[in-house]
Scaffold this motif. Sequence first.
Motif, short mmCIF file in Angstrom:
data_model
loop_
_atom_site.label_atom_id
_atom_site.label_comp_id
_atom_site.label_asym_id
_atom_site.label_seq_id
_atom_site.Cartn_x
_atom_site.Cartn_y
_atom_site.Cartn_z
N GLU A 31 0.76 -1.19 0.13
CA GLU A 31 0.03 -0.01 0.18
C GLU A 31 0.93 1.21 0.02
N PRO A 32 0.29 2.19 -0.50
CA PRO A 32 1.16 3.64 -0.46
C PRO A 32 1.23 4.03 0.92
N VAL A 33 2.36 4.69 1.21
CA VAL A 33 2.81 5.17 2.67
C VAL A 33 3.36 6.55 2.55
N GLU A 34 3.51 7.20 3.63
CA GLU A 34 4.36 8.34 3.63
C GLU A 34 5.41 7.70 4.58
N VAL A 35 6.72 8.34 4.39
CA VAL A 35 7.76 8.04 5.24
C VAL A 35 8.26 8.98 5.97
N LEU A 36 8.51 8.76 7.23
CA LEU A 36 8.65 9.87 8.16
C LEU A 36 9.76 9.67 8.97
N ARG A 37 10.64 10.79 9.25
CA ARG A 37 11.67 10.86 9.97
C ARG A 37 11.24 11.87 11.04
N GLY A 38 10.93 11.57 12.31
CA GLY A 38 10.50 12.38 13.20
C GLY A 38 8.99 12.73 12.92
N ASP A 39 8.70 13.85 12.74
CA ASP A 39 7.32 14.43 12.43
C ASP A 39 7.35 14.87 10.86
N ASP A 40 8.52 14.81 10.08
CA ASP A 40 8.78 15.25 8.78
C ASP A 40 8.53 14.02 7.69
N VAL A 49 9.62 12.58 4.57
CA VAL A 49 10.86 12.67 3.61
C VAL A 49 10.65 11.84 2.46
N ALA A 50 9.64 11.12 2.33
CA ALA A 50 9.25 10.66 0.90
C ALA A 50 7.88 9.98 0.86
N ARG A 51 7.24 9.61 -0.29
CA ARG A 51 6.18 8.92 -0.32
C ARG A 51 6.70 7.48 -1.33
N ALA A 52 6.08 6.39 -0.81
CA ALA A 52 6.61 5.13 -1.63
C ALA A 52 5.48 4.26 -1.70
N THR A 53 5.65 2.91 -1.92
CA THR A 53 4.86 2.03 -1.99
C THR A 53 5.48 0.91 -1.08
N CYS A 54 4.87 0.47 -0.04
CA CYS A 54 5.51 -0.28 0.96
C CYS A 54 4.89 -1.81 0.90
N PHE A 55 5.77 -2.74 0.69
CA PHE A 55 5.59 -4.16 0.49
C PHE A 55 6.05 -4.71 1.87
N MET A 56 5.00 -5.32 2.47
CA MET A 56 5.40 -6.06 3.64
C MET A 56 4.85 -7.43 3.82
N ALA A 57 5.47 -8.21 4.66
CA ALA A 57 5.05 -9.69 4.91
C ALA A 57 5.16 -9.75 6.49
N THR A 58 4.35 -10.47 6.88
CA THR A 58 4.32 -10.98 8.56
C THR A 58 4.73 -12.54 8.72
N ARG A 66 6.82 -11.30 13.51
CA ARG A 66 7.58 -10.37 12.95
C ARG A 66 7.25 -9.89 11.54
N TRP A 67 7.78 -8.80 11.02
CA TRP A 67 7.62 -8.45 9.73
C TRP A 67 8.56 -7.59 9.03
N ARG A 68 8.62 -7.65 7.80
CA ARG A 68 9.54 -6.77 7.08
C ARG A 68 9.04 -6.61 5.72
N GLY A 69 9.97 -6.06 4.84
CA GLY A 69 9.39 -5.57 3.60
C GLY A 69 10.68 -4.84 3.02
N PHE A 70 9.95 -4.00 1.81
CA PHE A 70 10.81 -3.02 1.13
C PHE A 70 9.86 -1.77 0.83
N LEU A 71 10.52 -0.83 0.29
CA LEU A 71 9.78 0.38 0.06
C LEU A 71 10.10 0.46 -1.55
N ALA A 72 9.09 0.81 -2.32
CA ALA A 72 9.43 1.11 -3.85
C ALA A 72 8.72 2.13 -4.28
N SER A 73 9.22 2.45 -5.59
CA SER A 73 8.56 3.75 -6.25
C SER A 73 8.62 5.07 -5.38
N ILE A 74 9.96 5.30 -4.85
CA ILE A 74 10.21 6.12 -3.60
C ILE A 74 10.39 7.36 -4.33
N ASP A 75 9.46 8.56 -3.76
CA ASP A 75 9.59 9.79 -4.26
C ASP A 75 9.66 10.83 -3.41
#
Length: 98
Positions: free
Chosen positions: A16-25, A27-36, A44-53
């Motif tokens: 799903e699309p996400v906003e990537v935050l550092r603190g309250d800022d 820093v990017a928008r991306a598609t987050c692929f995740m698996a539990t 546990r869970w892990r994944g990757f961010l793609a289409s990083i803007d």
Amino acid sequence: MTEDMPVTSRGPQRNEPVEVLRGDDVVARATCFMATYEEDGVRRWRGFLASIDPPGSIAPGEYRVRLEDGATAAIAVREVRTDPREQAIFGGVGEPPA
């Protein structure tokens, strides 16, 4: 987390699309692929961010992702790959998003 295991080797994957935050800022928008998955009785869970803007805006380190429903989750980016396209590989910190 087993470092040498491919990102998608366990558990159902979602994206799903996400906003990537550092603190309250944001820093990017991306598609987050995740698996539990479960390991040693722990969910546990892990994944990757793609289409990083914008491209190049994510480096290894601690971030949060904000999902479409407004929920946030902590991630630790451990590697950023650029070939053949940019992907930020992460491990989830704490509970996976619902």
